[in-house]
Structures are given as structure tokens and as C-alpha cells.
Scaffold this motif. Structure first.
Motif, PDB file in Angstrom:
ATOM      1  N   LEU A  94     -26.688  72.276 -22.630  1.00  0.00           N
ATOM      2  CA  LEU A  94     -27.243  73.321 -23.343  1.00  0.00           C
ATOM      3  C   LEU A  94     -28.708  73.453 -23.553  1.00  0.00           C
ATOM      4  N   GLY A  95     -29.359  74.546 -23.367  1.00  0.00           N
ATOM      5  CA  GLY A  95     -30.892  74.455 -23.294  1.00  0.00           C
ATOM      6  C   GLY A  95     -31.118  75.192 -24.508  1.00  0.00           C
ATOM      7  N   PHE A  96     -32.430  74.825 -25.052  1.00  0.00           N
ATOM      8  CA  PHE A  96     -33.177  75.367 -26.425  1.00  0.00           C
ATOM      9  C   PHE A  96     -34.338  75.438 -26.107  1.00  0.00           C
ATOM     10  N   ALA A  97     -34.895  76.660 -25.750  1.00  0.00           N
ATOM     11  CA  ALA A  97     -36.287  76.909 -25.368  1.00  0.00           C
ATOM     12  C   ALA A  97     -36.821  77.779 -26.082  1.00  0.00           C
ATOM     13  N   ALA A  98     -37.945  77.361 -26.766  1.00  0.00           N
ATOM     14  CA  ALA A  98     -38.929  78.409 -27.570  1.00  0.00           C
ATOM     15  C   ALA A  98     -40.078  77.796 -28.194  1.00  0.00           C
ATOM     16  N   GLY A  99     -41.036  77.961 -27.166  1.00  0.00           N
ATOM     17  CA  GLY A  99     -42.427  77.109 -27.802  1.00  0.00           C
ATOM     18  C   GLY A  99     -42.448  75.697 -26.870  1.00  0.00           C
ATOM     19  N   GLY A 100     -43.134  74.793 -27.253  1.00  0.00           N
ATOM     20  CA  GLY A 100     -43.482  73.469 -26.363  1.00  0.00           C
ATOM     21  C   GLY A 100     -43.314  72.434 -27.250  1.00  0.00           C
ATOM     22  N   CYS A 101     -42.733  71.548 -26.496  1.00  0.00           N
ATOM     23  CA  CYS A 101     -42.543  70.277 -27.035  1.00  0.00           C
ATOM     24  C   CYS A 101     -43.750  69.378 -26.468  1.00  0.00           C
ATOM     25  N   ARG A 102     -44.409  68.552 -27.573  1.00  0.00           N
ATOM     26  CA  ARG A 102     -45.507  67.765 -27.172  1.00  0.00           C
ATOM     27  C   ARG A 102     -44.798  66.601 -26.380  1.00  0.00           C
ATOM     28  N   VAL A 103     -45.901  66.481 -25.364  1.00  0.00           N
ATOM     29  CA  VAL A 103     -45.348  65.199 -24.506  1.00  0.00           C
ATOM     30  C   VAL A 103     -46.730  64.397 -24.256  1.00  0.00           C
ATOM     31  N   ALA A 104     -46.594  62.990 -24.582  1.00  0.00           N
ATOM     32  CA  ALA A 104     -47.748  62.330 -24.533  1.00  0.00           C
ATOM     33  C   ALA A 104     -48.706  62.457 -23.261  1.00  0.00           C
ATOM     34  N   ASP A 105     -49.900  62.514 -23.532  1.00  0.00           N
ATOM     35  CA  ASP A 105     -50.946  62.577 -22.292  1.00  0.00           C
ATOM     36  C   ASP A 105     -50.955  61.010 -21.983  1.00  0.00           C
ATOM     37  N   GLY A 106     -51.748  60.779 -20.769  1.00  0.00           N
ATOM     38  CA  GLY A 106     -52.128  59.507 -20.296  1.00  0.00           C
ATOM     39  C   GLY A 106     -51.085  59.300 -19.179  1.00  0.00           C
ATOM     40  N   PRO A 107     -50.807  57.785 -18.868  1.00  0.00           N
ATOM     41  CA  PRO A 107     -50.050  57.370 -17.844  1.00  0.00           C
ATOM     42  C   PRO A 107     -48.544  57.530 -18.265  1.00  0.00           C
ATOM     43  N   ALA A 108     -47.702  57.440 -17.069  1.00  0.00           N
ATOM     44  CA  ALA A 108     -46.226  57.854 -17.127  1.00  0.00           C
ATOM     45  C   ALA A 108     -45.370  56.972 -18.262  1.00  0.00           C
ATOM     46  N   GLU A 109     -45.423  57.460 -19.351  1.00  0.00           N
ATOM     47  CA  GLU A 109     -44.697  56.813 -20.484  1.00  0.00           C
ATOM     48  C   GLU A 109     -43.401  57.683 -21.137  1.00  0.00           C
ATOM     49  N   LEU A 110     -42.336  56.612 -21.397  1.00  0.00           N
ATOM     50  CA  LEU A 110     -41.235  57.286 -21.889  1.00  0.00           C
ATOM     51  C   LEU A 110     -40.990  56.931 -23.123  1.00  0.00           C
ATOM     52  N   SER A 111     -40.463  57.647 -24.365  1.00  0.00           N
ATOM     53  CA  SER A 111     -40.179  57.255 -25.544  1.00  0.00           C
ATOM     54  C   SER A 111     -38.665  57.854 -25.729  1.00  0.00           C
ATOM     55  N   VAL A 112     -37.919  56.770 -26.217  1.00  0.00           N
ATOM     56  CA  VAL A 112     -36.401  56.922 -26.518  1.00  0.00           C
ATOM     57  C   VAL A 112     -36.128  56.557 -27.802  1.00  0.00           C
ATOM     58  N   GLY A 113     -35.297  57.179 -28.684  1.00  0.00           N
ATOM     59  CA  GLY A 113     -34.756  57.240 -29.741  1.00  0.00           C
ATOM     60  C   GLY A 113     -33.308  56.664 -29.793  1.00  0.00           C
ATOM     61  N   LEU A 114     -32.706  55.603 -30.224  1.00  0.00           N
ATOM     62  CA  LEU A 114     -31.379  55.088 -30.397  1.00  0.00           C
ATOM     63  C   LEU A 114     -30.782  55.214 -31.616  1.00  0.00           C
ATOM     64  N   GLU A 115     -29.686  55.254 -31.730  1.00  0.00           N
ATOM     65  CA  GLU A 115     -28.907  55.214 -33.001  1.00  0.00           C
ATOM     66  C   GLU A 115     -28.734  53.794 -33.513  1.00  0.00           C
ATOM     67  N   GLY A 116     -28.908  53.611 -34.802  1.00  0.00           N
ATOM     68  CA  GLY A 116     -28.387  52.356 -35.350  1.00  0.00           C
ATOM     69  C   GLY A 116     -29.769  51.416 -35.410  1.00  0.00           C
ATOM     70  N   ASP A 117     -29.702  50.080 -35.404  1.00  0.00           N
ATOM     71  CA  ASP A 117     -30.688  49.060 -35.420  1.00  0.00           C
ATOM     72  C   ASP A 117     -30.488  47.980 -34.209  1.00  0.00           C
ATOM     73  N   LEU A 118     -31.498  47.405 -33.639  1.00  0.00           N
ATOM     74  CA  LEU A 118     -31.661  46.399 -32.670  1.00  0.00           C
ATOM     75  C   LEU A 118     -31.141  45.089 -33.685  1.00  0.00           C
ATOM     76  N   LEU A 119     -29.785  44.766 -33.310  1.00  0.00           N
ATOM     77  CA  LEU A 119     -29.392  43.349 -33.850  1.00  0.00           C
ATOM     78  C   LEU A 119     -30.288  42.059 -33.219  1.00  0.00           C
ATOM     79  N   GLY A 120     -30.618  42.040 -32.292  1.00  0.00           N
ATOM     80  CA  GLY A 120     -31.556  40.808 -31.681  1.00  0.00           C
ATOM     81  C   GLY A 120     -31.664  41.187 -30.327  1.00  0.00           C
ATOM     82  N   LEU A 121     -32.290  40.076 -29.584  1.00  0.00           N
ATOM     83  CA  LEU A 121     -32.704  40.315 -28.170  1.00  0.00           C
ATOM     84  C   LEU A 121     -32.117  39.281 -27.184  1.00  0.00           C
ATOM     85  N   ASP A 122     -31.206  38.597 -27.817  1.00  0.00           N
ATOM     86  CA  ASP A 122     -30.156  37.610 -26.988  1.00  0.00           C
ATOM     87  C   ASP A 122     -29.150  38.535 -26.488  1.00  0.00           C
ATOM     88  N   PRO A 123     -28.826  38.447 -24.794  1.00  0.00           N
ATOM     89  CA  PRO A 123     -27.992  39.352 -24.342  1.00  0.00           C
ATOM     90  C   PRO A 123     -26.455  38.997 -24.508  1.00  0.00           C
TER      91      PRO A 123
END
Length: 500
Positions: free
Chosen positions: A16-45
Motif C-alpha cells: 500500500l502506498g501513501f504519497a503526499a509531500g516529502g518524508c525527511r531523510v537524513a543527509d550525509g553518508p548512507a545511514e538507515l534508521s529502523v524502529g522496532l516494537e518492544g524493548d531490547l532485553l539484552g545483547l547476548d544472542p
């Protein structure tokens, strides 16, 4: 598996596409930002058999074998494997692979990792493994206590870490496409591209991951342009948000089911099977889904229709309040009882009011106790939560994920590592173990069906709905959802090769 906060084979993808206006994307080097649900419980796999943890660790670590986007087993750190005997699996490792700290990855690291997992809540994936033997520097053998037809599926969850890691890993070091850079006080996790990665090089030099327990906050961050990709976004909410510019929503059938769980080991109404059955028949999953605007469908059993072991002929009509009231009266609670439901903040705002309302039809007076995701998982794992609402995903595409971890009695072989309610049934254990060692696929599925039917009779957990997996992202982000729900950041890129 993967358990989650609910607040093999399907190819349907809804765009499904939603287009109207412009979504701001950070300038500079190739960088991605991701939003995940919940919280990070730890860093031990190896410590957290949980959806958000896997979404992070899948990008830092590799396994011996992995699923591709369509859930086919493909080589990863193991380039090939064979079975010299019915109970022996021999894996040949990829030469030249190095961990992020520069040390080579070899058979000793594989043995250390597999041995380390046994004794953690992820040990159920290796319940049939008796011994791990090093043959030479790049060859390792797994000797099982009986035939293990789905062992490869189970190994897709076991990250390979460098030998000598501490009891709890706080700075992860893997062989994956991204390396750990930092975890800030604001809980933002930063990953940097591993330029020495043995596989296809990631397109983004850096990825920032934020954790949002509230679905509305994830959507707000996406609309503002603070993040470029978010998981578990409601289609209805996105359609209403007129600021959702240049955003595409993708929906794929999910492998997870949300259910109510309860302690069966302590005295009280939940220890009676008729009470649990009464709650099952009192729930109205369709009304529940519509009320909270969830991309899901009602589920009358514990695994999604896309999972091997699902019972296609089991399709009861719910709710049936007359049947529910008779069961509750037979259990000795004709006027209901009081209960405390433990949920996360996200579920407290959405599902909990519906649960309270629907249980009230039986005279069950439910008080809601709100806990953080970390707090709830800690209480469930310790068997201290009397009544809770969570989800479970059979991410290997096989019902044994759920049966081995959630319904088998806990034992020293790591079965039952997520049996939060303390359910025990020797017949269930026998069916689970027999299915896990049966090589004939048709016979094995029959055994899974028998185990599922027994679970639906005992009702140690109460299924509500099967969720679809939804993703919302900037329209210029080239992103194809994977059927197992994993998030492979190395596959992502800006369409056209340039950041918009």
C-alpha cells in the motif's frame, strides 16, 4: 521460535502506498534508521529467545545454516553437511571467516557456541543433541540422541560466538554483516557495516535501531522521518494519518499467535481445565481484532495456518457463552472469580481492555497489572506470573518450536524452557519426543496433529489471533519482507542506489 509482546509457505504480499509531500531523510553518508516494537532485553544472542532480540542479532551473528527469504535452508558458516549415520550430522565450515575482532572462526568456536546454548532458554533447539565433536579445524560433528529430522531448522536460531565469551555478553562480537558500535542511554543501538564480511557487503555504512513499545510512537517517528523502516505498524492507523507521506506498507502472513497464559502449578481457578476451556469459549477474537485495529485473523489453535502441524479441520465457532458458562459452573465457579492479568504498556492500552470486557461476560473480574516488557518476561520465565498475554512465533515454520519449548515438561535436556505456566502431561511429552525423532514426514505430521489436539483439550494456553507481519518504510527503500519475519539489514538499499 521467538516470543513477543502482542500488543513455511505463503507468498502473499500486500503493498500500500501513501504519497503526499516529502518524508525527511537524513543527509550525509548512507545511514538507515529502523524502529522496532518492544524493548531490547539484552545483547547476548543465547539468552533471549525473543523477536526483537533476533531482529538485532540476525545482523551481528551468523549461524551454521540460515533461512533465505522464502524459508529455504541455505549454507552460512557451514558450506556443506552430510549424515554419516542416522544420528550424526557433519558440518564443513567456510574457510577464511573472521569475527569482528579479527580472530578466525573455526570448529572450536562452533562447539563452544552450541555447548553454551544448552543451559539457556534457547536450549530447546538442541534438545536432541547429545554431543558436539571437533573433527578438525573446519569440521564439526553433532551427535544426536535419536534421529532429528528438523535439526537444520533448529540450527538457524543458534548464533556462533567466539570461544571464551563471558556468561553474559554485553558487547557482541560476531561474523555477521554488521558489528556492534554502541548502545546509548536513550536505548538507541548503533551498528556499523562489517567491511570484511564474507558475504554480500551491506549497502548502509551505519544503522540506528530505536525501540518503541507503543505502536503509535513508532508511526509518529516514521511520519516525522526520524526512522525509515518500522515493524508492526497498523494499516488502519497509517491510512488515517494524512502526514504519512512517501510511506509504503507491506503485509505478509505471519507465523505468530497471541494467547493468554496462566500458572497451572499454583492452587486456584486456572489449575482447573474447565476454567481454561470456559475462557477459550468466552473470547471473541474477531471482535478483539476489530476493536484494536490489528492486522490479524482469529486463531483457534496455537500455531498459524502456515506452520507445519496446524490442524486444518479444527475450526470451532467462537464465542459460545452458553458453553463457557456451563464449563465455569462445572469447575465450581458459577459466578466467576477475580484475576490479575499482567501485560506490557502497549497491551495495556489496546488488548487489555478488550480482555477485561470479554472475561466480564463470565463474571471474571480482571485487574490489569502493567509491567515493562523486560519485567514481564522475567516474571514469566521464573513462573511467577499468574495470568499474562504474549505471543509466540514458530519462526522455523514447524510446530515443534512451540511444542518443545512451551508444552513439554521442563527437564535437563532443555525441553520446556518457555513452559511459563508449568504445564505437565506425560502423553504430551511422549508425542513431542516421538514427533521429533520420526523421519517419515507424513507420520511425523500425524504426531504433531495429535499433540496439537491434546493441547486444545487441556488448554494450557488460550489462543486468540494469528498476526500478520507488517512493515512500513520510505518508498525509496528497497525492501522485501522475509517469510520468517527476520530483518536482514544487509539486503536493504535505496532504490536507484542513491539516498533520496
Amino acid at each position: 521460535m521467538k516470543w513477543s509482546d502482542f500488543a513455511t509457505g505463503a507468498s502473499l504480499i500486500c503493498l500500500l502506498g501513501f504519497a503526499a509531500g516529502g518524508c525527511r531523510v537524513a543527509d550525509g553518508p548512507a545511514e538507515l534508521s529502523v524502529g522496532l516494537e518492544g524493548d531490547l532485553l539484552g545483547l547476548d544472542p543465547h539468552r533471549h529467545d525473543e523477536s526483537v532480540s533476533f531482529a538485532v542479532m540476525d545482523n551481528i551473528y551468523n549461524r551454521l545454516v540460515e533461512f533465505d527469504g522464502r524459508m529455504r535452508i541455505v549454507p552460512s558458516l557451514a558450506v556443506s553437511w552430510e549424515n554419516p549415520g542416522e544420528n550424526v550430522w557433519r558440518f564443513h565450515l567456510r574457510p577464511g571467516v573472521r569475527f569482528h575482532n579479527g580472530t578466525p572462526c573455526d570448529a572450536a568456536d562452533v562447539k563452544f557456541s552450541l555447548d553454551r546454548v544448552r543451559g539457556t532458554e534457547m536450549g530447546h533447539y538442541l534438545a536432541t543433541v547429545g554431543e558436539v565433536r571437533i573433527v578438525d579445524g573446519l569440521t564439526v560433528e553433532l551427535h544426536t540422541i535419536r534421529p532429528s529430522p528438523v535439526l537444520l531448522n533448529k540450527l538457524t536460531f543458534i548464533a556462533i560466538v567466539p570461544q571464551g565469551q563471558p556468561d553474559t555478553i554485553v558487547r557482541p562480537v560476531g561474523t555477521g554483516p554488521y558489528r556492534f558500535e554502541s548502545l546509548g542511554p536513550d536505548r538507541e543501538l548503533v551498528l556499523a557495516a562489517n567491511r570484511e564480511y564474507w558475504g554480500p557487503k551491506p549497502h548502509f555504512g551505519r544503522v540506528r535501531l530505536g525501540f518503541y513499545e507503543d505502536r503509535g510512537r513508532r508511526l509518529e517517528a516514521l511520519v516525522r522521518g526520524d526512522i525509515h523502516l518500522a515493524r508492526d505498524i497498523s494499516q488502519a492507523e497509517l491510512e488515517r494519518d494524512r502526514g504519512a507521506a512517501d510511506i509504503r506498507l507491506e503485509i505478509i502472513p505471519g507465523l505468530s499467535v497471541g494467547f493468554l497464559g496462566m500458572s497451572l502449578s499454583r492452587p486456584g481457578p486456572f489449575s482447573k481445565r474447565e476454567v481454561r476451556q470456559a475462557i477459550y469459549w468466552a473470547l471473541d477474537p474477531k471482535a478483539w481484532i476489530e476493536r484494536i485495529e490489528l492486522d490479524a485473523h482469529p486463531s483457534d489453535q496455537f500455531v498459524s495456518p502456515y506452520v507445519v502441524g496446524y490442524l486444518p479441520e479444527h475450526r470451532p465457532e467462537r464465542p459460545d457463552l452458553a458453553r463457557a458458562r456451563k464449563l465455569l459452573a462445572r469447575a465450581g465457579y458459577p459466578r466467576g472469580f477475580a484475576a490479575t492479568l499482567e501485560v506490557t504498556p502497549a497491551a495495556a492500552n489496546r488488548s487489555a481492555p478488550v480482555i477485561v470486557e470479554q472475561l466480564a461476560s463470565l463474571g471474571i473480574k480482571t485487574r490489569v497489572r502493567v509491567l515493562s516488557w523486560a519485567g514481564l518476561t522475567e516474571r514469566m520465565s521464573a513462573g511467577r506470573s499468574p495470568f499474562f498475554f504474549v505471543g509466540w512465533s514458530c519462526s522455523s515454520g514447524d510446530a515443534s518450536d512451540f511444542l518443545d519449548a512451551c508444552l513439554h515438561s521442563p527437564d535437563n535436556r532443555q525441553y520446556g524452557s518457555s513452559n511459563w505456566g508449568g504445564y505437565r502431561n506425560p502423553e504430551m511429552d511422549r508425542l513431542i519426543e516421538q514427533a521429533g525423532s520420526t523421519l517419515d514426514n507424513r507420520r511425523r505430521i500425524e504426531l504433531l496433529h495429535r499433540a496439537m489436539a491434546l493441547a486444545l483439550e487441556d488448554m494450557p494456553l488460550i489462543p486468540a489471533y494469528a498476526r500478520s507481519r507488517t512493515y512500513a518504510h520510505h518508498r525509496r527503500l528497497a525492501f522485501v519482507p522475509r517469510l520468517d519475519g527476520s530483518l536482514n539489514l544487509a539486503e536493504l538499499r535505496w532504490s536507484g542506489g542513491r539516498q533520496p
